[in-house]
Enzyme design. Structure first.
Site, PDB file in Angstrom:
ATOM      1  N   ASP A 197       0.776  -1.233   0.000  1.00 21.88           N
ATOM      2  CA  ASP A 197       0.000   0.000   0.000  1.00 21.88           C
ATOM      3  C   ASP A 197       0.812   1.291   0.000  1.00 21.88           C
ATOM      4  O   ASP A 197       0.571   2.180  -0.810  1.00 21.88           O
ATOM      5  CB  ASP A 197      -0.935   0.016   1.201  1.00 21.88           C
ATOM      6  CG  ASP A 197      -1.903  -1.145   1.219  1.00 21.88           C
ATOM      7  OD1 ASP A 197      -1.717  -2.096   0.458  1.00 21.88           O
ATOM      8  OD2 ASP A 197      -2.856  -1.105   2.006  1.00 21.88           O
ATOM      9  N   GLU A 439       1.543  -9.539  11.776  1.00 18.14           N
ATOM     10  CA  GLU A 439       1.206  -9.062  10.442  1.00 18.14           C
ATOM     11  C   GLU A 439       2.479  -8.852   9.623  1.00 18.14           C
ATOM     12  O   GLU A 439       2.566  -9.245   8.464  1.00 18.14           O
ATOM     13  CB  GLU A 439       0.423  -7.759  10.568  1.00 18.14           C
ATOM     14  CG  GLU A 439      -0.111  -7.198   9.268  1.00 18.14           C
ATOM     15  CD  GLU A 439      -0.886  -5.907   9.485  1.00 18.14           C
ATOM     16  OE1 GLU A 439      -1.378  -5.359   8.480  1.00 18.14           O
ATOM     17  OE2 GLU A 439      -1.001  -5.434  10.638  1.00 18.14           O
TER      18      GLU A 439
END
Length: 475
Positions: A197, A439
């Site tokens: 992102d 994550e």
């Protein structure tokens, strides 16, 4: 769940022989299984109940590969649920929203995307709310690996027969709607589409995007994550602007009044148009997977093989930069390469038919000063260790991600770098376990960042453990 506190660097992974090693592997497998079982919602798996409480496109692909080691039936369901939200034009949206989740649990929420109305003209499903952008096309590879995990169950449920038409339509969408460069490669229209992102690769292309006012949106991600780990408000403002403009054009990709293919002016009314090597590497590998699926179904695999060959030629011809020893992203608005070195440039190692000199250069770059794989880092960082924008904590600007390292491991193994692949596999297992299935992690210390109990981290662990226990299965 909030971001975790610092951890010590990961200890060596469980060994490959002996009672202690077997016990360690079993405990890691059990822990990874608990993560996926806890994140299962009945039809699909959330990446995280806090940060990401819906179904994400490429997450589900990686999750399905891991789920196939627990329940091939559930792995098949994961992909079928995602494909059930496919648009009529073939796109697989990057988020499928769960209507039971409150709107303020995640932004951009379904009332922002308004897919069923804003996307109606291009085939958004009327009964399901989704986003309007896409993510990397790793789905056909995932479907094939799920099938291979239990061919009998797959055949009994006619899994490949059901998903094959949808997967070919997905690739057809990318071929028909996203070839803005005119040489076959798929372009991305938003930084969220390649999955990385807030990569520094997007900084320069985003400079020309006027950010949405900060008062026009509320970031739910900062409720559950440390701001130091997340994209900045300026980044988000630009993401929101691009998504808003795309929505307000009815999610149309091309400008029919400007039907041209040139780097200086792609046939798209978009402020962000980039060819990304990782996105296209996954597309190539998935074309090879579609060829395998077609052959299994008694259909002609050659069209998929031909497309894979053509895409490989285009990938090398357009995005390979020998002076960098890496594939680079290409900004189609300016017609120039993006000089930032990202791990996306290593992902073409997944492609089976790369020229030998390209493979050799990629292997040198992976272990060299920019990524340090196997020397200064146990896991490949998401961005150049020596880059001006390197940040070991912030999302895709430096931390190591487990799904990406799983892909790099496959690429190393495919091209014969077996010892390096084994080392990376053990590092993934060690770091995932030590970080609480984070994550992402600091690539040098293994410190957990983002959230923990993250689904694709647990999923790749299950897949790697299964392949460790059955080396003959290497896929």
């Amino acid at each position: 769940m909030t971001a975790t506190t610092a951890t010590t660097p990961p200890s060596p992974a469980p060994g490959t022989s002996g009672t202690g090693a077997r016990t360690g592997r079993r405990a890691l497998r059990d822990a990874a299984s608990r993560v996926l079982l806890a994140n299962w919602t009945g039809a699909s798996t959330v990446p995280s109940h806090t940060l990401y409480p819906h179904q994400w496109s490429w997450d589900s692909a990686f999750i399905a590969v891991g789920l196939s080691r627990l329940s091939p039936r559930r792995a098949q369901r994961e992909l079928e649920t995602l494909l059930g939200a496919q648009w009529d034009d073939g796109r697989i949206p990057h988020i499928v929203f769960n209507p039971a989740v409150p709107l303020d649990a995640y932004f951009p929420s379904p009332d922002f995307w308004r897919s069923s109305t804003a996307g109606a003209a291009v085939g958004a499903p009327p009964g399901i709310e989704t986003s309007g952008i896409v993510q990397p096309p790793v789905h056909a590879l995932a479907a094939w690996l799920v099938h291979e995990s239990d061919p009998e169950s797959s055949g009994r449920r006619r899994f490949l027969e059901r998903v094959y038409p949808r997967l070919t339509a997905w690739h057809g969408y990318l071929r028909a709607n996203r070839d803005f460069g005119g040489e076959g490669l798929a372009s991305v229209l938003h930084p969220w589409e390649p999955g990385m992102d807030n990569s520094p690769c997007w900084d320069r292309p985003l400079e020309r995007v006027e950010p949405a006012p900060a008062t026009s949106f509320r970031r739910a991600d900062l409720t559950h994550g440390d701001a130091a780990d997340r994209p900045t408000d300026l980044d988000y403002g630009r993401y929101v602007r691009l998504a808003t403009d795309y929505r307000d054009r009815g999610y149309t990709d091309t400008d029919t009044d400007n039907d041209t293919h040139t780097d200086a002016g792609p046939r798209a009314p978009h402020g962000f148009v980039v060819e990304d090597p990782g996105f296209n590497a996954f597309l190539i590998v998935s074309e090879h997977a579609l060829a395998a699926i077609a052959l299994t179904l008694g259909q002609d695999p050659e069209p998929h093989r031909e497309r894979a060959r053509a895409l490989t030629t285009a990938l090398v011809g357009r995005l390979w930069h020998p002076e960098a020893g890496l594939f680079l992203c290409h900004d189609l608005r300016t017609g120039t390469p993006i000089e930032e070195k990202s791990v996306t440039g290593l992902l073409p190692l997944l492609v089976p038919d790369l020229p030998g000199h390209v493979v050799a250069a990629l292997l040198r770059t992976a272990s060299g000063e920019h990524f340090g794989l196997g020397s200064t880092t146990a896991l490949a960082p998401s961005y150049d260790l020596r880059g001006r924008s390197f940040d070991a904590s912030r999302y895709w600007r430096g931390p190591a991600w487990f799904n990406i390292n799983w892909a790099v491991e496959r690429g190393l193994r495919q091209h014969g770098a077996l010892a390096r692949a084994d080392d990376l596999r053990q590092a993934i297992l060690a770091s995932a376990g030590a970080s609480g299935f984070a994550e992402y992690v600091d690539p040098r210390t293994g410190r957990a960042r983002g959230t923990t109990d993250f689904s694709w981290t647990a999923a790749v662990v299950l897949d790697l453990l299964a392949r460790t226990e059955d080396p003959g299965e290497e896929r």
